[in-house]
Write a protein that holds these residues in place. Structure first.
Motif, PDB file in Angstrom:
ATOM      1  N   LYS A   7      23.047  68.396  63.198  1.00 24.57           N
ATOM      2  CA  LYS A   7      23.492  68.948  64.320  1.00 24.57           C
ATOM      3  C   LYS A   7      24.354  70.340  64.099  1.00 24.57           C
ATOM      4  O   LYS A   7      25.532  70.004  63.388  1.00 24.57           O
ATOM      5  CB  LYS A   7      24.283  68.216  65.551  1.00 24.57           C
ATOM      6  N   VAL A   8      23.772  71.702  64.511  1.00 26.48           N
ATOM      7  CA  VAL A   8      24.680  72.736  64.255  1.00 26.48           C
ATOM      8  C   VAL A   8      24.830  73.612  65.642  1.00 26.48           C
ATOM      9  O   VAL A   8      24.082  73.459  66.577  1.00 26.48           O
ATOM     10  CB  VAL A   8      24.082  73.734  63.165  1.00 26.48           C
ATOM     11  N   ASP A   9      25.721  74.634  65.590  1.00 30.97           N
ATOM     12  CA  ASP A   9      25.472  75.371  66.479  1.00 30.97           C
ATOM     13  C   ASP A   9      24.446  76.624  66.413  1.00 30.97           C
ATOM     14  O   ASP A   9      24.333  77.090  65.055  1.00 30.97           O
ATOM     15  CB  ASP A   9      26.863  76.384  66.707  1.00 30.97           C
ATOM     16  N   CYS A  13      22.061  81.779  69.724  1.00 31.58           N
ATOM     17  CA  CYS A  13      22.601  81.534  71.494  1.00 31.58           C
ATOM     18  C   CYS A  13      23.718  80.637  71.408  1.00 31.58           C
ATOM     19  O   CYS A  13      24.464  80.399  72.554  1.00 31.58           O
ATOM     20  CB  CYS A  13      21.388  80.948  72.351  1.00 31.58           C
ATOM     21  N   SER A  14      24.238  80.115  70.238  1.00 33.52           N
ATOM     22  CA  SER A  14      25.302  79.317  70.208  1.00 33.52           C
ATOM     23  C   SER A  14      25.400  77.887  70.897  1.00 33.52           C
ATOM     24  O   SER A  14      26.320  77.245  71.040  1.00 33.52           O
ATOM     25  CB  SER A  14      26.636  80.077  70.843  1.00 33.52           C
ATOM     26  N   LEU A  15      24.115  77.604  71.194  1.00 36.06           N
ATOM     27  CA  LEU A  15      24.056  76.052  71.792  1.00 36.06           C
ATOM     28  C   LEU A  15      24.692  75.073  70.917  1.00 36.06           C
ATOM     29  O   LEU A  15      24.143  75.297  69.684  1.00 36.06           O
ATOM     30  CB  LEU A  15      22.571  76.091  72.324  1.00 36.06           C
ATOM     31  N   ASN A  16      25.342  74.158  71.183  1.00 37.29           N
ATOM     32  CA  ASN A  16      25.645  72.963  70.095  1.00 37.29           C
ATOM     33  C   ASN A  16      24.803  72.065  69.766  1.00 37.29           C
ATOM     34  O   ASN A  16      24.748  71.076  69.043  1.00 37.29           O
ATOM     35  CB  ASN A  16      27.032  72.694  70.332  1.00 37.29           C
ATOM     36  N   ASP A  17      23.862  71.989  70.845  1.00 41.01           N
ATOM     37  CA  ASP A  17      22.707  70.928  70.656  1.00 41.01           C
ATOM     38  C   ASP A  17      21.346  71.494  69.707  1.00 41.01           C
ATOM     39  O   ASP A  17      20.415  71.334  70.093  1.00 41.01           O
ATOM     40  CB  ASP A  17      22.345  70.236  72.052  1.00 41.01           C
ATOM     41  N   THR A  18      21.663  71.831  68.661  1.00 41.21           N
ATOM     42  CA  THR A  18      20.683  72.560  68.007  1.00 41.21           C
ATOM     43  C   THR A  18      20.607  71.957  66.490  1.00 41.21           C
ATOM     44  O   THR A  18      21.437  71.304  66.144  1.00 41.21           O
ATOM     45  CB  THR A  18      21.000  74.061  67.614  1.00 41.21           C
ATOM     46  N   THR A  19      19.314  71.662  66.031  1.00 39.06           N
ATOM     47  CA  THR A  19      19.054  71.017  64.727  1.00 39.06           C
ATOM     48  C   THR A  19      18.807  71.854  63.665  1.00 39.06           C
ATOM     49  O   THR A  19      18.120  72.624  63.655  1.00 39.06           O
ATOM     50  CB  THR A  19      17.998  70.020  65.010  1.00 39.06           C
ATOM     51  N   LEU A  20      19.537  71.504  62.552  1.00 40.13           N
ATOM     52  CA  LEU A  20      19.130  72.285  61.326  1.00 40.13           C
ATOM     53  C   LEU A  20      18.065  71.472  60.832  1.00 40.13           C
ATOM     54  O   LEU A  20      18.387  70.406  60.109  1.00 40.13           O
ATOM     55  CB  LEU A  20      20.325  72.271  60.287  1.00 40.13           C
ATOM     56  N   ILE A  21      16.866  71.719  60.541  1.00 37.98           N
ATOM     57  CA  ILE A  21      15.728  70.857  60.041  1.00 37.98           C
ATOM     58  C   ILE A  21      15.530  71.162  58.513  1.00 37.98           C
ATOM     59  O   ILE A  21      15.235  69.919  57.972  1.00 37.98           O
ATOM     60  CB  ILE A  21      14.586  71.149  60.889  1.00 37.98           C
ATOM     61  N   ASN A  22      15.670  72.241  58.112  1.00 38.08           N
ATOM     62  CA  ASN A  22      15.283  72.515  56.625  1.00 38.08           C
ATOM     63  C   ASN A  22      16.066  73.430  56.123  1.00 38.08           C
ATOM     64  O   ASN A  22      16.783  74.270  56.804  1.00 38.08           O
ATOM     65  CB  ASN A  22      13.783  73.012  56.570  1.00 38.08           C
ATOM     66  N   THR A  23      16.452  73.315  54.814  1.00 38.62           N
ATOM     67  CA  THR A  23      17.057  74.360  53.986  1.00 38.62           C
ATOM     68  C   THR A  23      15.884  74.573  52.762  1.00 38.62           C
ATOM     69  O   THR A  23      15.192  73.939  52.134  1.00 38.62           O
ATOM     70  CB  THR A  23      18.254  74.072  53.772  1.00 38.62           C
ATOM     71  N   ARG A  24      16.201  75.913  52.178  1.00 38.06           N
ATOM     72  CA  ARG A  24      15.486  76.322  51.037  1.00 38.06           C
ATOM     73  C   ARG A  24      16.425  77.249  50.308  1.00 38.06           C
ATOM     74  O   ARG A  24      17.341  77.916  50.935  1.00 38.06           O
ATOM     75  CB  ARG A  24      13.967  76.817  51.243  1.00 38.06           C
ATOM     76  N   GLU A  31      16.220  76.338  58.273  1.00 33.14           N
ATOM     77  CA  GLU A  31      15.390  76.439  59.635  1.00 33.14           C
ATOM     78  C   GLU A  31      16.134  75.620  60.683  1.00 33.14           C
ATOM     79  O   GLU A  31      16.333  74.570  60.410  1.00 33.14           O
ATOM     80  CB  GLU A  31      13.830  75.670  59.174  1.00 33.14           C
ATOM     81  N   ILE A  32      16.089  76.314  61.722  1.00 31.74           N
ATOM     82  CA  ILE A  32      16.972  75.854  62.972  1.00 31.74           C
ATOM     83  C   ILE A  32      15.996  75.498  64.005  1.00 31.74           C
ATOM     84  O   ILE A  32      14.819  76.425  64.410  1.00 31.74           O
ATOM     85  CB  ILE A  32      17.852  77.238  63.489  1.00 31.74           C
ATOM     86  N   GLU A  33      16.348  74.558  64.785  1.00 24.83           N
ATOM     87  CA  GLU A  33      15.363  74.312  66.157  1.00 24.83           C
ATOM     88  C   GLU A  33      16.329  74.231  66.907  1.00 24.83           C
ATOM     89  O   GLU A  33      17.054  73.371  67.167  1.00 24.83           O
ATOM     90  CB  GLU A  33      14.474  73.106  65.746  1.00 24.83           C
ATOM     91  N   CYS A  34      16.120  75.148  67.969  1.00 27.98           N
ATOM     92  CA  CYS A  34      16.944  75.076  69.113  1.00 27.98           C
ATOM     93  C   CYS A  34      16.306  74.917  70.618  1.00 27.98           C
ATOM     94  O   CYS A  34      15.366  75.734  70.555  1.00 27.98           O
ATOM     95  CB  CYS A  34      17.734  76.592  69.182  1.00 27.98           C
ATOM     96  N   PRO A  35      16.936  74.253  71.375  1.00 33.38           N
ATOM     97  CA  PRO A  35      15.924  74.161  72.544  1.00 33.38           C
ATOM     98  C   PRO A  35      15.950  75.263  73.410  1.00 33.38           C
ATOM     99  O   PRO A  35      14.994  75.664  74.204  1.00 33.38           O
ATOM    100  CB  PRO A  35      16.746  73.022  73.564  1.00 33.38           C
ATOM    101  N   ILE A  36      16.810  76.224  73.160  1.00 33.92           N
ATOM    102  CA  ILE A  36      16.588  77.315  74.110  1.00 33.92           C
ATOM    103  C   ILE A  36      15.885  78.394  73.235  1.00 33.92           C
ATOM    104  O   ILE A  36      14.822  79.120  73.680  1.00 33.92           O
ATOM    105  CB  ILE A  36      17.964  78.179  74.044  1.00 33.92           C
TER     106      ILE A  36
END
Ligand SMILES: [Zn+2]
Length: 310
Positions: A7-9, A13-24, A31-36
């Motif tokens: 979980k990251v910000d 949009c600064s939403l804190n319920d955001t997921t860092l799914i992948n890095t390279r 790679e970020i997945e944000c609900p917004i």
């Protein structure tokens, strides 16, 4: 690439319920997945969006649109983020209603499907700034009879009515959604190769139709024709090499219509670029091949590839 689930910000949009799914790239790209905002890649060096950038919701809308309509996961780096922000489109209140209706069409698995919506997270689908603005557009298209709304305790659904489908058939394709790209450049022989081997192939590779006024036979007055065709174009490419007034005029007109403009200039003329437009990020090219590669990259990064002709 390594898979994460932290979980990251959200950097946008600064939403804190955001997921860092992948890095390279050893964690340099995330790679970020944000609900917004949806899904996107961002490099750590560009992770800080300028503080004075007031239109973060537009950037969220831009990403959601790329995800939903083109299956594209946009990639932001320190190189492209500035021009993406500069070129974000502007939509009027009535256009946003059609945009929302188009998004519902895109999300419907079949006619009659009830699309689930969460206004706190889905407001970018209408290019709205927040849930309140989103609700306004949703109620507007409902009052016009284009959707039927249904709500339960924690979410609501919208399904497009028969009238809504008919309306989309007629008006679902705004000029701004069309596939034409207006090319503003000098028509001199010296730049013929820049057109043939540079601009034209780059635009076509990205799935768009380049429109250059001298290449299309017409009998109308040139200014009326230019104005109509700029209105009919999704964006404009202005190559200012040879410093023709017409090119600046056409680019300015497109900007007035809130159409994105991609600027370019041959490297020996970078110092000649007009004072007012110098601050825009120009593609500086030496050979037509280089122009073609950079332009293709810029189109994909700032506008996105078109899928209508592919
Ligand atoms: Zn976000």
């Amino acid at each position: 690439m390594s898979t994460k689930n932290e979980k990251v910000d959200c950097p946008i949009c600064s939403l804190n319920d955001t997921t860092l799914i992948n890095t390279r790239d050893r964690g340099g790209d995330c790679e970020i997945e944000c609900p917004i905002c949806g899904k996107y890649w961002i490099t750590r060096s560009s992770k800080k969006i300028p503080d004075n950038f007031k239109e973060k919701s537009k950037l969220s809308a831009w990403i959601r649109e790329k995800n939903l309509f083109y299956d594209i996961i946009p990639e932001f780096d320190s190189r492209n983020i500035k021009s993406i922000i500069e070129n974000l489109p502007y939509y009027s209140t009535s256009q946003k209603q059609i945009i929302l209706l188009r998004a519902l069409r895109q999300k419907s698995k079949y006619p009659g499907d009830k699309v689930q919506l969460n206004e706190e997270q889905d407001f970018p689908l209408a290019w709205a700034d927040n849930a309140n603005e989103f609700r306004f557009y949703l109620q507007s298209i409902s009052m016009r009879g284009f959707v039927e709304l249904d709500s339960t305790l924690d979410h609501f659904t919208a399904n497009i009515s028969h009238a809504g489908w008919e309306y989309l058939d007629k008006y679902g394709e705004l000029p701004a959604f069309q596939n034409q790209v207006f090319i503003a450049m000098s028509f001199s022989k010296a730049l013929e190769e820049a057109w043939e081997k540079g601009i034209k192939p780059a635009v076509e590779k990205a799935g768009y139709k380049p429109y250059r006024i001298d290449k299309i036979p017409h009998i109308e007055r040139i200014d009326a024709k230019i104005i109509t065709e700029i209105k009919n174009s999704k964006f404009l490419i202005a190559d200012v090499t040879e410093q023709k007034n017409g090119v600046y005029y056409e680019a300015g007109f497109a900007q007035g219509l809130k159409r994105p403009v991609i600027w370019s200039v041959r490297n020996d003329e970078i110092d000649e670029v007009h004072f007012d437009t110098k601050t825009f990020n120009h593609i500086v090219w030496e050979t037509p091949k280089e122009l073609s590669q950079e332009l293709y990259y810029r189109i994909c990064a700032t506008i996105g590839e078109s899928r209508t002709q592919k």
